[in-house]
Design an enzyme around this catalytic site. Structure first.
Site, mmCIF file in Angstrom:
data_model
loop_
_atom_site.group_PDB
_atom_site.id
_atom_site.type_symbol
_atom_site.label_atom_id
_atom_site.label_comp_id
_atom_site.label_asym_id
_atom_site.label_seq_id
_atom_site.Cartn_x
_atom_site.Cartn_y
_atom_site.Cartn_z
ATOM 1 N N HIS A 99 28.355 -1.084 8.828
ATOM 2 C CA HIS A 99 27.666 -0.026 9.594
ATOM 3 C C HIS A 99 27.864 1.309 8.861
ATOM 4 C CE1 HIS A 99 26.526 2.609 12.867
ATOM 5 N NE2 HIS A 99 26.050 1.557 13.512
ATOM 6 N N GLU A 148 19.175 0.275 9.380
ATOM 7 C CA GLU A 148 19.553 1.376 10.264
ATOM 8 C C GLU A 148 19.543 2.680 9.470
ATOM 9 O OE1 GLU A 148 21.739 -0.343 13.892
ATOM 10 O OE2 GLU A 148 23.162 0.575 12.539
HETATM 11 C C1 PEP Z 1 23.927 1.724 16.174
HETATM 12 O O1 PEP Z 1 24.880 1.642 16.915
HETATM 13 O O2 PEP Z 1 23.935 1.129 15.116
HETATM 14 C C2 PEP Z 1 22.786 2.530 16.590
HETATM 15 C C3 PEP Z 1 21.645 2.300 16.018
HETATM 16 O O3 PEP Z 1 22.975 3.460 17.568
HETATM 17 P P1 PEP Z 1 21.844 4.262 18.400
HETATM 18 O O4 PEP Z 1 21.016 3.237 19.099
HETATM 19 O O5 PEP Z 1 22.622 5.119 19.322
HETATM 20 O O6 PEP Z 1 21.024 5.056 17.422
#
Ligand code: PEP
Length: 221
Positions: A99, A148
């Protein structure tokens, strides 16, 4: 038809009593989850809530699996503070690896991410590798990735579904089996992501903390 993944990442949130309250609330919304045949719902609480979460999933008969938010790059042994894959597999089938919050706050490198994936696979856990863009290396053996983009995490400003689709299509064409989007996913935008051909699911953080919003995300798919 492939399953649509909904992966809730609680990050470093919730006390034990919050966890009990969350499960009690969401259990009352079970009937609103919709058709579950095509959904894989995976909850990733902090490590120390895994046993409690597992017990509450059974107690309330919820259609959830568990994932961890990280895994040690080492075997069990003298690694203070780490949780090894062999320990995690008592509770979880999945583990989030790489992450961006770990890369940023704990200086996690691509090499460490690869070592974590290797340990997860050795213990037959399914790693969900977070990638921040097309140039993030994918460790050998990884089959699930979550795109992400850093600008979209916790900001309330999701990427647009077309851009996310373009990035995830790139990874699909490289042979990744399951491609997921994460970054400010909410009940209103979830469908715009999962209706794309190359997006197999979503990874909500903030909105997984609230049982009502998490249930709505499940419902809206
Ligand atoms: C995450 O926890 O990886 C994330 C995408 O958080 P959020 O949905 O708050 O952006």
């Amino acid at each position: 038809m492939n399953k649509t993944y909904i992966i809730g990442n609680w990050k470093s949130n919730k006390t034990s009593s919050d966890v009990r309250g969350w499960f009690e609330s969401i259990s009352q919304m079970k009937s609103e989850f919709g058709d579950l045949d095509n959904k894989a719902i995976i909850l990733c609480p902090p490590f120390h809530h895994l046993a409690l979460s597992s017990a509450l999933i059974q107690e309330y008969e919820l259609p959830f699996e568990l994932g961890a938010q990280d895994v040690s790059p080492f075997e069990m042994g003298a690694y203070t503070g780490e949780i090894a894959a062999a320990q995690l597999k008592e509770y979880v089938s999945y583990v989030i690896v790489g992450h961006s919050e770990r890369r940023k706050n704990f200086s996690e490198t691509d090499e460490m991410v690869a070592a974590k994936v290797k340990m997860a696979l050795k213990e037959e856990l399914k790693p969900i590798v977070c990638v921040q863009g097309k140039d993030t290396p994918i460790p050998e053996g990884a089959k699930i990735i979550a795109y992400e983009p850093v600008f979209a995490i916790g900001t309330g400003k999701a990427d647009n579904p077309e851009d996310a689709e373009e990035v995830l299509k790139f990874f699909r064409e490289k042979g990744i089996e399951t491609t997921i989007y994460g970054g400010s996913v909410n009940p209103d935008n979830v469908l715009s992501f999962v209706e794309k051909d190359s997006i197999d699911g979503v990874l909500p953080g903030t909105d997984s903390l609230d049982p009502k919003l998490f249930a709505e995300i499940i419902h809206n798919i």
